[in-house]
Write a protein that holds these residues in place. Structure first.
Motif, short mmCIF file in Angstrom:
data_model
loop_
_atom_site.label_atom_id
_atom_site.label_comp_id
_atom_site.label_asym_id
_atom_site.label_seq_id
_atom_site.Cartn_x
_atom_site.Cartn_y
_atom_site.Cartn_z
N LEU A 225 27.88 -8.17 36.72
CA LEU A 225 29.29 -7.82 36.63
C LEU A 225 29.66 -6.67 37.57
N THR A 228 30.27 -8.39 40.80
CA THR A 228 31.19 -9.53 40.93
C THR A 228 32.52 -9.37 40.22
N TYR A 229 32.64 -8.45 39.26
CA TYR A 229 33.84 -8.41 38.42
C TYR A 229 34.67 -7.15 38.68
N ILE A 235 34.82 -6.89 28.96
CA ILE A 235 34.13 -8.17 28.80
C ILE A 235 33.07 -8.07 27.70
N LEU A 285 32.77 -16.38 34.02
CA LEU A 285 32.41 -15.60 35.22
C LEU A 285 31.06 -16.01 35.78
#
Length: 316
Positions: A225, A228-229, A235, A285
């Motif tokens: 994460l 990528t997030y 989350i 995701l």
């Protein structure tokens, strides 16, 4: 994150932080900043400010926290809310003032209402009353989420938050007064086996259901994460299925090899009836847990046996 980025893992000796460090090293990250609580007291603003000014980390995993089970939360509520508020406030603010590119804050699913619909999705936060036994800790963690959101909104920072379900793994807390249910049961069954005790007492009725995530899976998720997030919503991180405390006790009994009986003490508190997180957003995701509970328990008990004196300060 680049493999040479300066990465600070706050709480690197704990269950979560140590797993994150292992995962980062495994993936080739070479510039990790780690300080013990003796070297850097995160509750002390001056120490935190000095560290960030000198080291200038680019990325921060905020895994440091005061944590514990029902007994510890019930007995030390002031410590839990004070220490956690101090730690996260100091680290988040110092990150902003020293130009940290991205921060990941680790919370807990105890932030959700006691009687939240199951499985618990991210949007049920603040829709009901918290579980009384860990309310101070939960309020601190909610404040951490809101602090990250507020800094993002006001200052344009990139701070994300994740809410892991119940965790277990290497370097867990096996102290019977302050630990969570899984490591406490593992130690109880281990010591009962050594002493040839006829039974082991388990608090509560055994009926509450809990979800358990292996710490190496969590570490894999948070590194994923971080890379990528960049969304505004926190989350959930979990496995998407749960198990009763009774079933958990039986599994740990088998892993440890204890031959006696399990006795449930219904006069002791059960805590929240069920805590299963909705992992739909996380799955969307592109991430899911790799380890089964059976595999994880076997790995942790092997580690426990290899490190028993360090883990619980008892003789082999």
């Amino acid at each position: 994150m680049e493999l040479t980025s300066k990465i600070y893992v706050a709480g690197h000796r704990g269950l979560v932080g140590s797993a994150i460090v292992r995962k980062l090293k495994e993936q080739g990250y070479k510039n990790l900043l780690c300080k013990t609580s003796q070297e850097l007291d995160l509750r002390d603003k001056n120490q935190v400010d000095q560290f960030f000014e000198q080291k200038k980390p680019e990325y921060v995993f905020l895994a440091a926290a005061r944590v514990g089970g029902i007994v510890a939360n019930n007995d030390y509520p002031a410590d839990f809310i004070r220490d956690n508020l101090q730690i996260q406030t100091n680290v988040i603010d110092a990150s902003y003032r020293n130009g940290v590119k991205k921060l990941l804050f680790l919370g807990s699913t105890c932030i959700y209402p006691k009687f939240a619909p199951q499985p618990m999705s991210e949007d049920v936060l603040l829709t009901g009353l918290l579980e009384p036994t860990n309310e101070p800790y939960a309020i601190a963690k909610i404040a951490g989420i809101k602090m990250c959101e507020s800094y993002n909104r006001q200052y344009g920072t990139n701070y994300i938050s994740v809410m892991p379900t119940n965790l277990y793994g290497f370097y867990d807390n096996f102290d019977l007064e302050t630990s969570h249910v899984l490591p406490a049961l593992m130690r109880k069954f281990h010591e009962a086996k050594l002493k040839n005790q006829p039974s082991v007492e388990v608090w509560g009725t055994g009926s509450p259901k809990r979800e358990f995530l292996y710490s190496d899976d969590l570490a894999d998720a948070v590194v994923y994460l971080m890379n990528t997030y960049n969304g505004t919503q926190f989350i959930n991180i979990g496995v998407g299925k749960d198990i009763s405390i009774k079933e958990l006790a039986e599994k740990i009994k088998d892993v440890v090899g204890f031959q006696g009986d399990i006795v449930f003490n219904s006069e002791k508190p059960d805590g929240t009836p069920r805590k299963l997180v909705d992992v739909t957003k996380l799955a969307g995701l592109g991430w899911q847990a790799a380890f089964s509970l059976d595999d994880g328990l076997s790995k942790v008990y092997k580690w426990f046996l290899d490190n028993v004196e360090e883990a619980v300060h008892i003789a082999k």
